[in-house]
Design a protein around this motif. Sequence first.
Motif, PDB file in Angstrom:
ATOM      1  N   GLY A 129     -15.461  11.634  -5.330  1.00  0.00           N
ATOM      2  CA  GLY A 129     -16.884  11.808  -5.115  1.00  0.00           C
ATOM      3  C   GLY A 129     -17.289  13.264  -5.115  1.00  0.00           C
ATOM      4  O   GLY A 129     -17.944  13.732  -4.181  1.00  0.00           O
ATOM      5  N   ILE A 130     -16.898  14.004  -6.145  1.00  0.00           N
ATOM      6  CA  ILE A 130     -17.208  15.419  -6.223  1.00  0.00           C
ATOM      7  C   ILE A 130     -17.570  15.773  -7.669  1.00  0.00           C
ATOM      8  O   ILE A 130     -16.997  15.220  -8.602  1.00  0.00           O
ATOM      9  N   ALA A 131     -18.553  16.643  -7.832  1.00  0.00           N
ATOM     10  CA  ALA A 131     -19.002  17.025  -9.173  1.00  0.00           C
ATOM     11  C   ALA A 131     -19.366  18.505  -9.180  1.00  0.00           C
ATOM     12  O   ALA A 131     -20.047  18.985  -8.278  1.00  0.00           O
ATOM     13  N   ARG A 132     -18.911  19.201 -10.199  1.00  0.00           N
ATOM     14  CA  ARG A 132     -19.331  20.584 -10.413  1.00  0.00           C
ATOM     15  C   ARG A 132     -20.448  20.568 -11.438  1.00  0.00           C
ATOM     16  O   ARG A 132     -20.266  20.087 -12.568  1.00  0.00           O
ATOM     17  N   VAL A 133     -21.593  21.060 -11.056  1.00  0.00           N
ATOM     18  CA  VAL A 133     -22.778  21.021 -11.909  1.00  0.00           C
ATOM     19  C   VAL A 133     -23.002  22.394 -12.525  1.00  0.00           C
ATOM     20  O   VAL A 133     -23.214  23.385 -11.826  1.00  0.00           O
ATOM     21  N   GLU A 134     -22.952  22.441 -13.851  1.00  0.00           N
ATOM     22  CA  GLU A 134     -23.082  23.713 -14.559  1.00  0.00           C
ATOM     23  C   GLU A 134     -24.518  24.027 -14.950  1.00  0.00           C
ATOM     24  O   GLU A 134     -24.901  25.198 -15.053  1.00  0.00           O
ATOM     25  N   SER A 135     -25.327  22.978 -15.188  1.00  0.00           N
ATOM     26  CA  SER A 135     -26.689  23.193 -15.647  1.00  0.00           C
ATOM     27  C   SER A 135     -27.636  22.196 -14.997  1.00  0.00           C
ATOM     28  O   SER A 135     -27.198  21.164 -14.462  1.00  0.00           O
ATOM     29  N   GLU A 136     -28.917  22.515 -15.057  1.00  0.00           N
ATOM     30  CA  GLU A 136     -29.922  21.636 -14.460  1.00  0.00           C
ATOM     31  C   GLU A 136     -29.878  20.241 -15.087  1.00  0.00           C
ATOM     32  O   GLU A 136     -30.129  19.234 -14.416  1.00  0.00           O
ATOM     33  N   ALA A 137     -29.506  20.177 -16.363  1.00  0.00           N
ATOM     34  CA  ALA A 137     -29.451  18.890 -17.064  1.00  0.00           C
ATOM     35  C   ALA A 137     -28.373  17.969 -16.484  1.00  0.00           C
ATOM     36  O   ALA A 137     -28.439  16.749 -16.644  1.00  0.00           O
ATOM     37  N   ASP A 138     -27.363  18.559 -15.805  1.00  0.00           N
ATOM     38  CA  ASP A 138     -26.255  17.764 -15.249  1.00  0.00           C
ATOM     39  C   ASP A 138     -26.495  17.348 -13.808  1.00  0.00           C
ATOM     40  O   ASP A 138     -25.669  16.631 -13.218  1.00  0.00           O
ATOM     41  N   LEU A 139     -27.597  17.802 -13.207  1.00  0.00           N
ATOM     42  CA  LEU A 139     -27.826  17.563 -11.780  1.00  0.00           C
ATOM     43  C   LEU A 139     -27.845  16.083 -11.417  1.00  0.00           C
ATOM     44  O   LEU A 139     -27.159  15.645 -10.493  1.00  0.00           O
ATOM     45  N   GLN A 140     -28.641  15.304 -12.126  1.00  0.00           N
ATOM     46  CA  GLN A 140     -28.823  13.904 -11.752  1.00  0.00           C
ATOM     47  C   GLN A 140     -27.528  13.117 -11.885  1.00  0.00           C
ATOM     48  O   GLN A 140     -27.187  12.307 -11.008  1.00  0.00           O
ATOM     49  N   ALA A 141     -26.798  13.336 -12.982  1.00  0.00           N
ATOM     50  CA  ALA A 141     -25.539  12.602 -13.177  1.00  0.00           C
ATOM     51  C   ALA A 141     -24.542  12.944 -12.078  1.00  0.00           C
ATOM     52  O   ALA A 141     -23.846  12.062 -11.552  1.00  0.00           O
ATOM     53  N   GLY A 142     -24.446  14.217 -11.710  1.00  0.00           N
ATOM     54  CA  GLY A 142     -23.539  14.627 -10.646  1.00  0.00           C
ATOM     55  C   GLY A 142     -23.943  14.041  -9.310  1.00  0.00           C
ATOM     56  O   GLY A 142     -23.108  13.568  -8.531  1.00  0.00           O
ATOM     57  N   PHE A 143     -25.252  14.041  -9.051  1.00  0.00           N
ATOM     58  CA  PHE A 143     -25.768  13.471  -7.807  1.00  0.00           C
ATOM     59  C   PHE A 143     -25.474  11.977  -7.736  1.00  0.00           C
ATOM     60  O   PHE A 143     -25.019  11.463  -6.704  1.00  0.00           O
ATOM     61  N   ASP A 144     -25.714  11.258  -8.835  1.00  0.00           N
ATOM     62  CA  ASP A 144     -25.490   9.811  -8.865  1.00  0.00           C
ATOM     63  C   ASP A 144     -24.021   9.474  -8.641  1.00  0.00           C
ATOM     64  O   ASP A 144     -23.700   8.470  -7.978  1.00  0.00           O
ATOM     65  N   LEU A 145     -23.126  10.296  -9.180  1.00  0.00           N
ATOM     66  CA  LEU A 145     -21.691  10.076  -8.968  1.00  0.00           C
ATOM     67  C   LEU A 145     -21.352  10.139  -7.485  1.00  0.00           C
ATOM     68  O   LEU A 145     -20.679   9.248  -6.945  1.00  0.00           O
ATOM     69  N   CYS A 146     -21.825  11.169  -6.811  1.00  0.00           N
ATOM     70  CA  CYS A 146     -21.522  11.341  -5.387  1.00  0.00           C
ATOM     71  C   CYS A 146     -22.192  10.263  -4.536  1.00  0.00           C
ATOM     72  O   CYS A 146     -21.622   9.808  -3.538  1.00  0.00           O
TER      73      CYS A 146
END
Length: 324
Positions: free
Chosen positions: A157-174
């Motif tokens: 349950g961890i995501a490294r977000v590199e760009s604003e476009a990746d925010l939602q996908a990373g959030f949904d994973l966690c």
Amino acid sequence: MGTELKNEFGKVGVLFGGRSAEREVSLMSGKGVLEALRSKGIDAHPFDPAERSLAELATEKFDRVFIALHGSYGEDGTLQGALEQLGIPYTGPGVMASAIAMDKVMTKRVCLSQGVPTPKFVALDAKATSSQRLKEVAAELGLPLMLKAPHEGSTIGIARVESEADLQAGFDLCAKYDDVVLAEQFVKGRELTVPVLGSGRDARALPVVEIRAPQGNYDYEHKYFSDDTQYLCPAPLEEALAKRVQALAVEAFKAIGCTGWSRVDFMVRESDNEPFMLEINTSPGMTGHSLVPMSAKATGTAYEDLCVEILRAAKLELKPAAVK
């Protein structure tokens, strides 16, 4: 020696497996601990709470137990509370410290209050955080940033977000793993961990371990199964920095009330060598890739002897009340 230890510890239960997302790792940890204790002549028996009722802990008449469970229902204070009720001494921190350490957000708050630095963070509601709020947090913390499920471990349950476009996908994973998502400032630098043994004034830090994963990606696979990750112990640090990180580890350990053993994880910022505490593990891994045995080995302590030392510190947090 075997007979002496058998008499000292009596019948020992090794608790491993369990129902958390970290079951697979716990099975490996527990197998190693069980074999180590038996090699020392200790009367040790396996016990998987996912397959047996906790009520059976009482009927088994264990004199003490070694907790090799990771994550929920083993490392979060719930099991510790049950063992307190049953009057069975157990390894590692007690109810309160276990519950606090299992919550990365609460751990940060407590440690910050005691002067232990940690990366800037924001706690977000997993079910009620808008995409606009995510963008605001990204602007506040900067990119890249880390998103984490604060009640999980083993990089689950961890995501490294590199760009604003990746925010939602990373959030949904966690959000799949937790009701809260921890957004944390990304610290570029060296990843370190420090085991701490003992209690109170006797708490002591073992040698610092540096973790160097491929492309800095210390994920579940690289943590437990890959041979590509490098572990340097003692970490190649200047003596002053190594001592500072060790001192901070002991401070964090004491701040949340840990006893027995734990492991404290850090990032050291590349730009200025400033250390930041990430989290505290109150039931660290004891697998072939695990870091506490590696650090202990650097002091000349074998895996089997480490297991015995941890078991020897097993205790109850509460004193049994007198029966009226």
